[in-house]
Structures are given as C-alpha cells and as structure tokens.
Design a protein around this motif. Structure first.
Motif, short mmCIF file in Angstrom:
data_model
loop_
_atom_site.label_atom_id
_atom_site.label_comp_id
_atom_site.label_asym_id
_atom_site.label_seq_id
_atom_site.Cartn_x
_atom_site.Cartn_y
_atom_site.Cartn_z
N ILE A 228 0.84 -1.20 0.00
CA ILE A 228 0.00 0.00 0.00
C ILE A 228 0.88 1.25 0.00
CG2 ILE A 228 -1.81 1.24 1.25
CD1 ILE A 228 -2.61 -1.47 2.47
N PHE A 229 1.96 1.22 0.80
CA PHE A 229 2.84 2.38 0.86
C PHE A 229 3.60 2.58 -0.45
CE2 PHE A 229 2.50 1.94 5.57
CZ PHE A 229 2.06 3.22 5.82
N ILE A 230 3.98 1.46 -1.10
CA ILE A 230 4.70 1.60 -2.37
C ILE A 230 3.79 2.27 -3.40
CG2 ILE A 230 5.63 0.27 -4.31
CD1 ILE A 230 6.94 -1.54 -2.16
N ALA A 231 2.52 1.88 -3.39
CA ALA A 231 1.57 2.54 -4.30
C ALA A 231 1.49 4.04 -3.98
CB ALA A 231 0.20 1.90 -4.18
N ALA A 232 1.52 4.37 -2.68
CA ALA A 232 1.43 5.78 -2.29
C ALA A 232 2.70 6.53 -2.71
CB ALA A 232 1.20 5.90 -0.80
N ILE A 233 3.87 5.88 -2.63
CA ILE A 233 5.12 6.54 -3.03
C ILE A 233 5.07 6.90 -4.51
CG2 ILE A 233 7.60 6.23 -3.38
CD1 ILE A 233 7.67 4.51 -0.89
N SER A 234 4.53 5.99 -5.33
CA SER A 234 4.53 6.26 -6.77
C SER A 234 3.61 7.43 -7.11
CB SER A 234 4.14 5.00 -7.54
OG SER A 234 2.83 4.63 -7.21
N ALA A 235 2.75 7.81 -6.16
CA ALA A 235 1.85 8.94 -6.42
C ALA A 235 2.45 10.28 -5.99
CB ALA A 235 0.52 8.71 -5.71
N ILE A 236 3.65 10.26 -5.40
CA ILE A 236 4.27 11.54 -4.98
C ILE A 236 4.75 12.28 -6.22
CG2 ILE A 236 6.15 12.59 -3.65
CD1 ILE A 236 6.13 10.10 -1.86
N GLN B 172 18.28 12.82 2.83
CA GLN B 172 17.48 14.04 3.07
C GLN B 172 16.17 13.99 2.30
OE1 GLN B 172 20.53 16.86 2.04
NE2 GLN B 172 20.61 17.67 4.14
N LYS B 173 16.25 13.50 1.05
CA LYS B 173 15.02 13.43 0.25
C LYS B 173 14.02 12.46 0.88
CE LYS B 173 17.36 13.18 -3.75
NZ LYS B 173 17.59 12.86 -5.16
N LEU B 174 14.52 11.35 1.40
CA LEU B 174 13.61 10.40 2.06
C LEU B 174 12.96 11.05 3.27
CD1 LEU B 174 15.57 7.01 2.06
CD2 LEU B 174 13.88 7.87 0.44
N LYS B 175 13.81 11.75 4.04
CA LYS B 175 13.35 12.30 5.31
C LYS B 175 12.39 13.46 5.11
CE LYS B 175 15.52 13.98 9.49
NZ LYS B 175 16.82 14.47 10.01
N PHE B 176 12.68 14.32 4.11
CA PHE B 176 11.87 15.54 3.98
C PHE B 176 10.81 15.47 2.89
CE2 PHE B 176 15.89 17.05 5.97
CZ PHE B 176 15.32 17.46 7.17
N ILE B 177 10.91 14.49 1.99
CA ILE B 177 9.89 14.41 0.94
C ILE B 177 9.09 13.10 1.05
CG2 ILE B 177 9.41 14.42 -1.53
CD1 ILE B 177 12.01 16.01 -1.87
N THR B 178 9.78 11.97 0.94
CA THR B 178 9.05 10.70 0.84
C THR B 178 8.23 10.42 2.10
OG1 THR B 178 10.92 9.89 -0.45
CG2 THR B 178 9.27 8.29 0.19
N ILE B 179 8.90 10.42 3.25
CA ILE B 179 8.20 10.04 4.47
C ILE B 179 7.06 11.01 4.83
CG2 ILE B 179 8.47 9.62 6.96
CD1 ILE B 179 11.14 8.26 6.29
N PRO B 180 7.29 12.35 4.77
CA PRO B 180 6.15 13.25 5.04
C PRO B 180 4.98 13.03 4.08
CG PRO B 180 8.20 14.47 5.10
CD PRO B 180 8.55 13.11 4.62
N ASN B 181 5.29 12.70 2.81
CA ASN B 181 4.21 12.46 1.86
C ASN B 181 3.44 11.19 2.17
OD1 ASN B 181 3.78 14.36 -0.39
ND2 ASN B 181 5.99 14.17 -0.62
N LEU B 182 4.03 10.29 2.93
CA LEU B 182 3.35 9.03 3.24
C LEU B 182 2.50 9.13 4.51
CD1 LEU B 182 6.09 6.38 2.43
CD2 LEU B 182 4.08 7.00 1.09
N MET B 183 2.69 10.22 5.26
CA MET B 183 1.97 10.30 6.53
C MET B 183 0.44 10.25 6.38
SD MET B 183 4.30 9.78 8.47
CE MET B 183 3.40 9.64 10.01
#
Lengths: 295, 302
Positions: free
Chosen positions: B181-189, B206-217
């Motif tokens: 489910i999260f992988i599907a959400a990542i592809s939508a960022i 940094q990109k994981l911390k400030f872009i990917t993870i916040p977008n998955l919240m």
C-alpha cells in the motif's frame, strides 16, 4: 533516470541491500528449514540450520500419506475451498451487479442494507447460537453458507462494473436482452480480473480456515479440514507408534519423531499455497490495491 | 406503474435474493442476539423464555471481578502496539525497497515478503514451535549447544515473552502486505518535489526524510484510522493459537475471554455482555483515534 553516485550514496546502497538480504532470509529461511527438516533423518537435525536435507528421505511423507485422517483432511479442505469459493463468487457477484443498477427499485435501501453489515456484527456468541439453531453444526455446509456473502468483495465487484462503459449494457437492453442474460453473458465475462482476484483471496481463506471447525465441528472428525488435522496433531501426536499404528509395515517408520511428522504435515498444508502463489501474486497485488483505493 | 417496474426487474430481484437473505440471516438476526446480555440464558428455556436480568451480567464483569483490568490492558496494548509496529515497519520497508534500482531484486524481495500474509496461524504456530519451543526449538538448541544457556527459554509459554512474541509474529506476517500500500502511495508523490530537492543539492537520505516520508503520513493516518475500528475483531486465530495456561495473564484478550466463557463454559449471557463491552470499546477507539489525528495532523475520515 540519471544518478550522480556520491560516496554517501554508495554507503546508503550498501546498507540498504544488506537490510533487504536480511529481510529475504527472515522471510524465506523458516520455510526452507521446515521443508529440509521434513526431508531429513530426524536424528541428525537437532541444533542445526538446515539449508539442505540431511540424509534425504521421504519417510515422514510416507507415514503422513498413509494416515486416513490426513487424507480425509485434504479431501475436506479441497471440497470447502472449491465449493465455498464458487458459492461465494456466484452469490456475491449477482448481488454486486444488482447494486450497480441505479434504476433498481429501492436501490438506496439495498446498498445501505449491505454496507451497514461492514460496521456491525452480531459477535461470536449470537452467531454461534444462530448457526446451532439452524442445524448447521456438524455439517459440511457450515463452511460454505455463513461465508457465502462478502460485502467487501461485493463492493470491489461493483466498483469494477461501474468502470465498464454503460453503452454496452444499454445496447444489450435495446436488443431485448433480459437482466439475467445481460449479467451472465456481457457483464460477468468482462469482470474476469476482479472475479479472479476475489476468488483467489476467498480460496486462500477457505484453505486456511480452522477456527470455524473448532467452533462448530470439533466433535465431528470426519469434517476436519487439513488445517485442523494439523492443529490437532500439535496436541495429539505424542508418539510415532500411535500415529502409524493402524498402518501396515509401521515398523519402517521407527526412525521418525513426533516433531518430524508435525513438520512434514505443516509442509503439506502450506505447499498448495506456495505452489499457486508465485503465479498468482500479480492478481493478489491488484486485488489488494483495488481494496485499498476503495478503502 | 410500480408493479410493472417490479415485474420488469424480476430477474434483478432473483439475483439479489440469495445474498439478501443470507445477510439477513447471518448478519442481522445475530444482532437480536445482543439481548442475551440482558438475560440469564438457560439452555432448557431457550432464548425467548429466559429471564430478564437487566445489567446484572455487566455488573458481574465490572464489579464482581477484576478481569476487565488485565483484559483491557492486554487487548488494547497488544493490538495498538501491533498496528503501530506494522505500519512503521511497513512504511520503512516500502521506502527502502523503493530506493533499490534493480527491478528484478525488488520483485524477488516483494514476492517473498508478501508470502506470509497468505498462510494460516496454524502454520505460523508450527513454525514458531520449530524455532522457539523450549525443548526442541532450534533457537534453544543452539543457545544450549553454544553454552550460553543451560536451560531453554520458554518463549511460547512464559508471560514475559507474550507481547513481543505476538507483535513480532504479526509483523512478520503483515509487513510485506502493508508495504504494498505504501509503495503505491510513493509512486503517487509528484516528481517535481524531488527535482526541486535535486536542484538544492539534497542527499538521498534528506530526500527520504523531507519528501518521501512526510508524503506518506496521510496514508499512514488513514490506514491507522480504518484499522483502529476493528482491530479488536481481528486476529482471533493468532490469540487462539498462542494463548496457553502459562502465559494467559499477558496474552488473553477480550475475544478469547468471550470464547472461553461462551463456547467452553456455555455461559452465553455473560459472554454476550462482554461482547457488547468489546463493541463499545471498539467504537470508542475508532472515534478517539479519529479525533486525535484530526487535532494532530488535520486528517480524519469522519
């Protein structure tokens, strides 16, 4: 995509691959160990990680497949998987089509009637009393009838049907097709992907089920599915003699242990899922995401 | 007019009928069974003739025993820790897997990590027993062989291991599933966010911390809320397999208690009353998780 590879990236990749390999081992090794254990001479396996069988032999499996309880369990498991899944697919898909029809009399009530059940259930005890008073206790049908409607699957199918162009239905209706024909000959064939996905999920659920046997059929050994035979074996197999005593030539199983019998039985219980899984994983993922999108 | 419409739709009614009746019988009729909780059910008398006793069964649960203390503690702690562990590990796993560029390797890892989702708790019990049992489990055999321990750890039986045991087993079973489910959400960022970060010279971490993870919240919160309403109904089979005479103090949850009193001791009324308590607790959790996340993140589903 173009990446500039910095030293930091290399460290990151290295650690990342290491984590993934660890995940791989944690996910795969338990099954590998069990399979190798079941194929080994049980006196040689204590305290070892088994990456391959020690003194390969099939005695555990010979003993298991000679046991009538196990054979009956396989038969019941297959029967409930095939009959239960087909029944669910037919009943649920017919209703799913009806709730896509906005022109249906009372459609709003019908939709709410089904959706409501996703939020409230009668609980263990009232359901048990109901099933008992319907006379389903001690019958095979307790595996099939209470689980015949899945509202969750119904909504998945409904969503899928709504994605099919309305013109198809309309032109068929103008040509004078009735609703049953329309569903069976036009809509259902187009729903094959979603039907495959829900049937696979339901089939796996049926194969894996054992708690309904504990609830309703614990007194009826002739209705034990393989999962329940395995569950029972954790308590009941205390010696190899007792497991094999009704068999001819039981003395040749002398080197087996209760543990090796249980593990071999575990392997045959999980094997069907292992065998279908790699081919069907794509459907599984689709089915899951269908569900996730709809929420 | 209506009659003609009904006649025209006769096939639709025929197609609806089986599902409609089955739901009526198996989903709606048991709701009437909640009345059992306010009666003293006697098998000889049956459902309707049994005596009304009002809230007596509830008083018995809350006032004449202290069982509710350990039951609520176990039920809430275990289920809550399970869902948080699953979601956190699932999110991290998805994020890390997404960073791997070899498609073939990604596919293999995804395939093997999703597999345990499809096996029954009986099988998992058997695996746990093979590796962890105090006498013949591989772990204890190794620890004793290497001389670290003189006596095997009773991980499946002792209550101090109960919570970590079931939480980790549940994570092993479900992390692969949740990560999808999260992988599907990542592809939508949206890709622009990463491009902007590249221009600013951000590192991968940094990109994981400030872009990917916040977008998955948001996904994290939605799954948390959706699951929190029925976590108390899930995993009966897990608790059925792993609760035993020596670890029940830390392992027994409301469902098992209901099962024990209802189906083993045939005290239907008392078990139904506890069932109602469980339903009320479920609804309370759902509403409070929803309210909490609305306050903290502005995300809610009601």
């Amino acid at each position: 995509m173009h990446y500039k590879v910095s030293p930091g990236d290399r460290v990151f990749d290295f650690i990342n691959y290491l984590i993934m390999i660890l995940v791989f081992i944690v996910m795969v090794f338990p099954f590998l160990h069990l399979i190798n254990y079941s194929l080994s001479n049980p006196s040689l396996v204590s305290g070892k990680f088994l990456f391959y069988p020690k003194q390969f032999n099939l005695d555990s499996y010979r003993a298991i497949f000679a046991n009538p309880d196990v054979l009956n369990g396989i038969y019941i498991s297959l029967a409930r998987t095939i009959i239960g899944t087909s029944f669910m697919a037919i009943v649920t898909s017919m209703a799913a089509y009806v709730i896509t029809r906005d022109d249906m009399v009372g459609i709003k009530f019908i939709r709410r009637y089904f959706v409501f059940t996703m939020y409230f259930s009668g609980g263990i005890i009232p359901t048990y009393i109901l099933i008992k008073s319907l006379g389903l206790v001690g019958t095979f049908w307790v595996y099939v009838i209470p689980s015949a409607v899945s509202v969750f699957n119904m909504i998945l199918i409904k969503t899928y049907i709504e994605g099919i162009p309305k013109e198809l239905e309309e032109s068929a209706l103008i040509d004078g097709a009735n609703d049953a024909y329309l569903f069976a000959r036009i809509i259902l064939p187009l729903c094959l992907p979603v039907m495959a996905a829900i049937s696979l999920f339901a089939g796996i659920g049926q194969w894996n089920a054992f708690i309904d046997t504990q609830f309703y059929n614990a007194m009826h050994p002739e209705l034990f599915p393989l999962q329940y035979v395995l569950y029972n074996s954790f308590q009941t197999i205390t010696s190899v003699e007792q497991f094999t005593n009704s068999m001819s030539g039981a003395e040749k199983f002398r080197m087996l242990t209760p543990q090796s019998l249980k593990i071999a039985m575990t392997v045959i219980t999980v094997l069907p899922i292992m065998l279908v899984y790699p081919f069907l994983q794509k459907y599984f993922m689709k089915g899951l995401l269908l569900g996730a999108v709809k929420g | 007019m209506l009659q003609r419409k009904l006649y025209r739709q006769r096939y639709l009614f025929l197609m609806l009928a089986p599902a409609f009746l089955l739901v009526l019988i198996f989903n709606y009729v048991p709701l009437v069974g909640w009345m059992l909780a306010f009666k003293r059910y006697q098998v000889g008398l049956g459902f309707w003739a049994s005596e009304w006793v009002g809230l007596e069964q509830f008083k018995r649960f809350f006032m004449q025993s202290t069982d509710y203390v350990y039951l609520l503690q176990n039920t809430l702690s275990i289920n809550f820790m399970m869902i948080i562990t699953n979601l956190t590990l699932g999110l991290l796993f998805a994020v890390l897997l997404n960073e791997i560029r070899r498609r073939f390797f990604v596919k293999i890892i995804q395939t093997v990590s999703f597999f345990p989702f499809f096996i029954s708790w009986v099988i998992i019990y058997s695996i746990a027993n093979t590796f962890l049992s105090s006498s013949s489990g591989l772990l204890n055999e190794l620890l004793m062989k290497w001389g670290i321990l003189s006596e095997g750890l009773n991980i499946l039986g002792e209550s101090k291991y109960a919570w970590p045991l079931v939480i980790l087993l549940e994570a092993w079973k479900s992390v692969g599933y949740i990560s999808i489910i999260f992988i599907a959400a990542i592809s939508a960022i949206p890709g622009e966010q990463y491009e902007a970060a590249d221009i600013d010279g951000a590192t991968r971490v940094q990109k994981l911390k400030f872009i990917t993870i916040p977008n998955l919240m948001p996904t994290f919160v939605v799954i948390l809320i959706l699951n929190s309403g029925w976590i108390l109904n899930s995993n009966f089979e897990l608790f059925y397999m792993f609760t035993n005479a020596t670890n029940w103090e830390k392992m027994e949850v409301l469902d098992m208690y209901i099962y024990k009193f209802g189906l083993q001791q045939l005290n239907y009324s008392y078990a139904s009353a506890v069932g109602i308590v469980k339903t009320i607790v479920s609804i309370a959790i759902l509403l409070s998780v929803n309210a909490f996340s609305k306050k903290m993140t502005g995300k809610s589903i009601f």
